[in-house]
Scaffold this motif. Sequence first.
Motif, mmCIF file in Angstrom:
data_model
loop_
_atom_site.group_PDB
_atom_site.id
_atom_site.type_symbol
_atom_site.label_atom_id
_atom_site.label_comp_id
_atom_site.label_asym_id
_atom_site.label_seq_id
_atom_site.Cartn_x
_atom_site.Cartn_y
_atom_site.Cartn_z
ATOM 1 N N VAL A 187 -4.139 1.256 -6.590
ATOM 2 C CA VAL A 187 -5.585 1.322 -6.329
ATOM 3 C C VAL A 187 -6.201 -0.051 -6.188
ATOM 4 O O VAL A 187 -7.204 -0.218 -5.507
ATOM 5 N N ARG A 188 -5.592 -1.034 -6.820
ATOM 6 C CA ARG A 188 -6.191 -2.367 -6.772
ATOM 7 C C ARG A 188 -5.711 -3.195 -5.583
ATOM 8 O O ARG A 188 -6.172 -4.293 -5.367
ATOM 9 N N LYS A 189 -4.741 -2.688 -4.839
ATOM 10 C CA LYS A 189 -4.196 -3.462 -3.727
ATOM 11 C C LYS A 189 -5.045 -3.314 -2.463
ATOM 12 O O LYS A 189 -5.656 -2.279 -2.244
ATOM 13 N N ARG A 190 -5.022 -4.370 -1.653
ATOM 14 C CA ARG A 190 -5.705 -4.299 -0.362
ATOM 15 C C ARG A 190 -4.703 -3.832 0.679
ATOM 16 O O ARG A 190 -3.492 -3.910 0.457
ATOM 17 N N SER A 191 -5.222 -3.393 1.816
ATOM 18 C CA SER A 191 -4.336 -2.742 2.782
ATOM 19 C C SER A 191 -3.227 -3.687 3.240
ATOM 20 O O SER A 191 -2.121 -3.251 3.516
ATOM 21 N N GLY A 192 -3.523 -5.007 3.293
ATOM 22 C CA GLY A 192 -2.516 -5.951 3.751
ATOM 23 C C GLY A 192 -1.335 -6.067 2.803
ATOM 24 O O GLY A 192 -0.253 -6.503 3.192
ATOM 25 N N GLU A 193 -1.534 -5.677 1.532
ATOM 26 C CA GLU A 193 -0.452 -5.817 0.556
ATOM 27 C C GLU A 193 0.445 -4.590 0.520
ATOM 28 O O GLU A 193 1.420 -4.560 -0.213
ATOM 29 N N LEU A 194 0.089 -3.558 1.281
ATOM 30 C CA LEU A 194 0.885 -2.340 1.292
ATOM 31 C C LEU A 194 1.774 -2.317 2.531
ATOM 32 O O LEU A 194 1.470 -2.930 3.538
ATOM 33 N N SER A 195 2.867 -1.580 2.460
ATOM 34 C CA SER A 195 3.724 -1.412 3.630
ATOM 35 C C SER A 195 3.102 -0.370 4.553
ATOM 36 O O SER A 195 2.147 0.312 4.181
ATOM 37 N N GLY A 196 3.647 -0.250 5.754
ATOM 38 C CA GLY A 196 3.089 0.678 6.730
ATOM 39 C C GLY A 196 3.023 2.106 6.218
ATOM 40 O O GLY A 196 2.017 2.793 6.369
#
Lengths: 559, 294
Positions: free
Chosen positions: A153-162
């Motif tokens: 929940v605390r991550k931004r979209s850039g830190e997640l994989s596709g």
Amino acid sequence: MSGAASRTAAVRVRNLVVGFGAPGTDPVLNGVSFEVAPGECLALVGESGSGKSVTARSLLGLAGENSWVRTDELSLAGTDVRNLTAAQWRHRRGSDVGLVLQDALVSLDPLRPVGREIGDSLRLHTRLGAAARHARVLEVLDRVGLPDSDNAVRKRSGELSGGQRQRALIAAAIALDPPLLIADEPTTALDVTVQAQILDLLASLKRAGTGILLISHDLAVVGRIADRIAVLHDGRIVEQGPANEVLTRPGHPVTRQMLAAIPVDKPRGLRLSPRTAAPVSLAPPASDRAAAPGPVLETTVLEATGLVKRFTRPDGTPHLAVDGVSFRLKRGTTLGIVGESGSGKTTTARLALALTRPDAGEVRVLGQAFSAATEKERRRLRPHLGAVYQDALSSFDPRLSVEQVLRDAVAGGARRTGRGGASVADRARVLSLLDAVGLAQGLLGRRPLSLSGGQRQRVSIARALASDPQILICDEPVSSLDVTVQAQVLDLLDELQRDRGLSLLFISHDLGVIQHVSDQVAVMLEGRIVETGAAAQVFAAPQHPYTQALLGAVPRIGY
Amino acid sequence: MSDLEIQAGLGRSPHAGTGGSTRPARPARRFGLAEVLAGLFALFLVTAALFPALVAPGDPLGIDPLSAFQTPSPAHWFGTDESGRDIYTRVSHGTGSSLLIGTLATLIGLGLGLVLGTLAGMLGPVVDFTVNRFLEVLFAFPGLLLALLFILIFGPGVATATVAVGLATAPGYARIIRGQLLSVRSSAFVEAATVLGRSPGQILVRHILPNTLAPLFVLGTLGIGQAIVWASALSYLGLGAAPPAAEWGAMLSAGRTYIGSAWWMSFFPGLFIVLTAVAATALGRGIERRMRHS
């Protein structure tokens, strides 16, 4: 089905007509009717430009600026939504219908944590307090299977994989438990294994009672979860029925063509697209050195030994993009390299083209040093290598027309072989190239920007052929194309290979495509080739667990 | 109109605006109202600059003390000044020098920017670093302050003011040109040309330079308006053209004394400065849009 129909349909549309410009003129959607029951998945399938996305947007009241919509019935969860105001629509979206888009990277705000993004709809549509909202966000993240939701929940979209981003996007769409979920090409940008997981997720939402409208250009993908399939062509539904029936006994030519275009399990050399009316006539290549027909000599035209390429990550740690890759490309054959994003495929292609210098290892072209030579020496060998890129558009100088692009490619070749700058000869050569890739002469004056994706890729192939290369290096040449267009381009490459004796290094993330085009296959994982061999053998009896997993994830029709 | 704004407009990738895979042929948009008006005004300015007698037959310096401080009327469209000179005639005759200063200053700025930007963009990291630090020092001064500094050293006058404005705008242009060069150099089509076996020289001439320089045309048009405003500002401060020369900034300055009683003396020169800057911007934006969509 009758049990589902007796309940309120998640969405019901009758005779939907949508157009842009003056009301009543040139509709792009012409009398589309369908309904999706709760717990049912309807797949809307069509080529780009068939009106899929316009349909999806019309259901959300977002048909677009300058558009007009006419319909006999449009109801969401039993409520007539034909004459809603903008404010009323805002209230409906999210609670009555959720939308999942193709490109999760641009659909999520890059500066906000995904938890906040998901919580937005809860904040706007419910009276839940902050703690309750947080709990609900965690709940939906768990439901979409995002691992470690407390952290996510605390991550931004850039830190997640596709795949994680796509899951987060689905979580945002189902946060309010809408009875209808519209998924517009939700897996097109994803690797096959991730695609399979997302499809499984959609299937589980379906089982839990959500109605799903799945939009895609790929029949094989939707076959996995759709209960019913509607085929859209030129703004009309040309065929609609139970998924099994449409996939096994297609009634309409468009459906049959789309099914034929799927490369998976089609033997090498089998045409995927209907033959063009006029057989493609090929002007004989200027020099016939490569086009020798008959038994192919077992000579290696492109050889890589022990390639290593290191990059430094933004945080300073080293990253082995390519780690000891070796392969041999035999004359007149196709070597397919398959791997998911980040496996080092593209870096391998760039190393083979000597666009980047290997940290170790060597590339030899036609038996001569290539990567180890200076760029000046390499220029002598470059005409033997053609390259086709995934993003054809950006590989063209934006100022140049199709004719200028091809003339540039041809003129360089002419001067090298000492034919002088005879512009008439150049023109004839440009025309024969255009002919070879099946493009009309009328396109010469156009800019690549105004061409369709398939046409651009053809121009790109024509340019690669300008110097009569013996080797063609194709890096994801069809992954941004629709299945039917992909079939045409694959057929074209196959034809050219047979006519000109080309050797192809074909790189793709799509195992189905690789299986169809390759003689030899190399499977890449984390910078290494984990399995290699004759295509038939690798696909029949995959040895490495990763190859087995990849094969299992390929969407197939008929099971 | 800030440098940032220009950068935002031009710093996009060469293929900006290509959302979907296919874009239907966009109906060629005719000229908008703003562009037509700007074009007409620019036409008037150019005529006035080349043949001032054509639009205003009188003598811009001709004194007529009897008709001093006349309000705008059919005889004197923009009124007269303290010596009875016709403001309309003076504004028209001042167009030439204002446009010349603006254009020359922009050319100087672009030229310097081109040299610095190309050095930074082409000659490797060491030169790039050096040029960038130098530009940052220049950026630390507001543009007009930089111009004032130059005039302080070389003395006031039309020529110095022109060079000063050109110098002050150069760092912005250099930055934009450098960025454009770097993005074009690393673009896929330059790589494609390498794969086709082109030499670095051929690539530079055929692909890199044209794609870098094309946007400069737009930048220049946008910049002329800004340069005219700055040059007028210098004249207003008495550092450029000096009264009684018919120059907009100088006229503005001369009218300041009488602003309470004869508003038209400052209003009309000021109006022309503003309109010229607006027209240049509107035209520049129009060209930019067309270039991007062509």
